[in-house]
Design a protein around this motif. Structure first.
Motif, short mmCIF file in Angstrom:
data_model
loop_
_atom_site.label_atom_id
_atom_site.label_comp_id
_atom_site.label_asym_id
_atom_site.label_seq_id
_atom_site.Cartn_x
_atom_site.Cartn_y
_atom_site.Cartn_z
N ARG A 291 0.85 -1.20 0.00
CA ARG A 291 0.00 0.00 0.00
C ARG A 291 0.88 1.24 0.00
NH1 ARG A 291 -5.15 0.11 1.35
NH2 ARG A 291 -5.00 1.52 3.13
N PHE A 292 0.35 2.35 -0.55
CA PHE A 292 1.12 3.57 -0.72
C PHE A 292 0.31 4.82 -0.39
CE2 PHE A 292 2.51 0.70 -4.18
CZ PHE A 292 3.85 0.58 -3.87
N ASP A 293 1.03 5.88 0.00
CA ASP A 293 0.53 7.24 -0.06
C ASP A 293 1.73 8.18 -0.14
OD1 ASP A 293 1.46 8.00 2.56
OD2 ASP A 293 -0.38 7.25 3.45
N CYS A 294 1.48 9.43 -0.50
CA CYS A 294 2.56 10.43 -0.51
C CYS A 294 1.96 11.79 -0.19
CB CYS A 294 3.34 10.44 -1.82
SG CYS A 294 2.38 10.77 -3.30
N ALA A 295 2.76 12.64 0.44
CA ALA A 295 2.28 13.94 0.90
C ALA A 295 2.57 15.06 -0.09
CB ALA A 295 2.92 14.27 2.25
N THR A 296 3.70 14.97 -0.80
CA THR A 296 4.09 16.06 -1.69
C THR A 296 4.37 15.55 -3.09
OG1 THR A 296 6.39 15.80 -1.04
CG2 THR A 296 5.11 17.45 0.16
N ASN A 297 3.67 16.06 -4.07
CA ASN A 297 3.80 15.69 -5.48
C ASN A 297 3.46 14.22 -5.70
OD1 ASN A 297 4.67 18.27 -6.53
ND2 ASN A 297 6.57 17.90 -5.41
N ASN A 298 2.98 13.94 -6.87
CA ASN A 298 2.63 12.57 -7.22
C ASN A 298 3.87 11.70 -7.33
OD1 ASN A 298 0.04 13.53 -7.42
ND2 ASN A 298 -0.04 13.49 -9.64
N ALA A 299 3.70 10.40 -7.18
CA ALA A 299 4.78 9.44 -7.34
C ALA A 299 4.39 8.45 -8.43
CB ALA A 299 5.05 8.70 -6.04
N LEU A 300 5.34 8.14 -9.30
CA LEU A 300 5.12 7.17 -10.36
C LEU A 300 5.86 5.89 -9.98
CD1 LEU A 300 3.98 6.50 -13.16
CD2 LEU A 300 6.12 7.39 -14.12
N VAL A 301 5.11 4.89 -9.51
CA VAL A 301 5.71 3.63 -9.06
C VAL A 301 5.98 2.76 -10.27
CG1 VAL A 301 5.45 1.61 -7.59
CG2 VAL A 301 4.49 3.80 -6.87
N LYS A 302 7.24 2.35 -10.41
CA LYS A 302 7.65 1.56 -11.58
C LYS A 302 7.65 0.07 -11.30
CE LYS A 302 10.11 3.67 -14.50
NZ LYS A 302 10.96 4.32 -15.39
N THR A 303 8.06 -0.34 -10.12
CA THR A 303 8.04 -1.76 -9.76
C THR A 303 7.51 -1.91 -8.34
OG1 THR A 303 10.31 -1.73 -8.96
CG2 THR A 303 9.99 -2.39 -11.24
N GLN A 304 6.84 -3.03 -8.07
CA GLN A 304 6.32 -3.34 -6.76
C GLN A 304 6.55 -4.83 -6.51
OE1 GLN A 304 2.18 -2.13 -6.29
NE2 GLN A 304 2.40 -0.67 -7.94
N THR A 305 7.02 -5.16 -5.33
CA THR A 305 7.15 -6.58 -4.98
C THR A 305 6.69 -6.80 -3.55
OG1 THR A 305 9.43 -6.37 -4.16
CG2 THR A 305 9.16 -6.89 -6.50
N ILE A 306 6.12 -7.97 -3.32
CA ILE A 306 5.76 -8.38 -1.97
C ILE A 306 5.91 -9.90 -1.92
CG2 ILE A 306 3.28 -8.55 -2.42
CD1 ILE A 306 2.88 -7.44 0.49
N SER A 307 6.46 -10.38 -0.84
CA SER A 307 6.62 -11.83 -0.67
C SER A 307 6.43 -12.18 0.79
CB SER A 307 7.99 -12.30 -1.15
OG SER A 307 9.02 -11.66 -0.42
N ALA A 308 6.10 -13.44 1.04
CA ALA A 308 5.87 -13.89 2.41
C ALA A 308 6.51 -15.26 2.62
CB ALA A 308 4.38 -13.96 2.71
N LEU A 309 7.13 -15.42 3.76
CA LEU A 309 7.65 -16.70 4.20
C LEU A 309 6.82 -17.12 5.40
CD1 LEU A 309 9.77 -18.98 4.30
CD2 LEU A 309 11.15 -17.48 5.74
N ALA A 310 6.14 -18.25 5.29
CA ALA A 310 5.28 -18.73 6.38
C ALA A 310 5.87 -20.01 6.96
CB ALA A 310 3.87 -19.00 5.86
N MET A 311 5.89 -20.07 8.30
CA MET A 311 6.45 -21.22 9.01
C MET A 311 5.46 -21.72 10.03
SD MET A 311 10.08 -19.36 9.53
CE MET A 311 9.24 -17.82 9.75
N ARG A 312 5.49 -23.02 10.29
CA ARG A 312 4.63 -23.59 11.32
C ARG A 312 5.15 -23.29 12.69
NH1 ARG A 312 2.61 -29.48 9.55
NH2 ARG A 312 0.64 -28.86 10.42
#
Length: 111
Positions: A90-111
């Protein structure tokens, strides 16, 4: 895929998410890592990056960028979950627009 984050708008979902599936009656320890690469659009921009879990935005990190210098925020969040949970960048910005070029998210789940 590019995504424009509008300055002073409310926090919005990015384009990527990851689901951690938890079988009934079990729990998982989860480590989520998120990152982005962006340029300021219309001037210098400070982009805030969050890891959302559907109810709370966690692990906020910010970075500065301009039209020619890229910002590359990354953050991580650890939690124990007892139900299937989708984590979203998730994103927000306070000053001037932002142009996001790449986004990544990953999760490691363990018992």
């Amino acid at each position: 895929t590019l995504q424009t984050i509008t300055a002073a708008a409310s926090t919005s979902d990015g384009l990527v998410s990851v689901a951690v599936v938890v079988p009934t009656g079990e729990t998982r320890d989860v480590h989520v890592v998120a990152s982005a690469s962006y340029l300021g659009s219309g001037g210098a921009s400070a982009l805030n990056l969050y890891i959302g879990d559907g109810t709370t935005d966690n692990a906020v990190i910010s970075a500065d960028a301009s039209a020619t210098v890229r910002g590359t925020p990354s953050t991580s969040y650890a939690v124990r979950v007892s139900t299937t949970t989708t984590f979203t960048i998730r994103f927000d910005c306070a000053t001037n627009n932002a142009l996001v070029k790449t986004q990544t998210i990953s999760a490691l789940a363990m018992r």
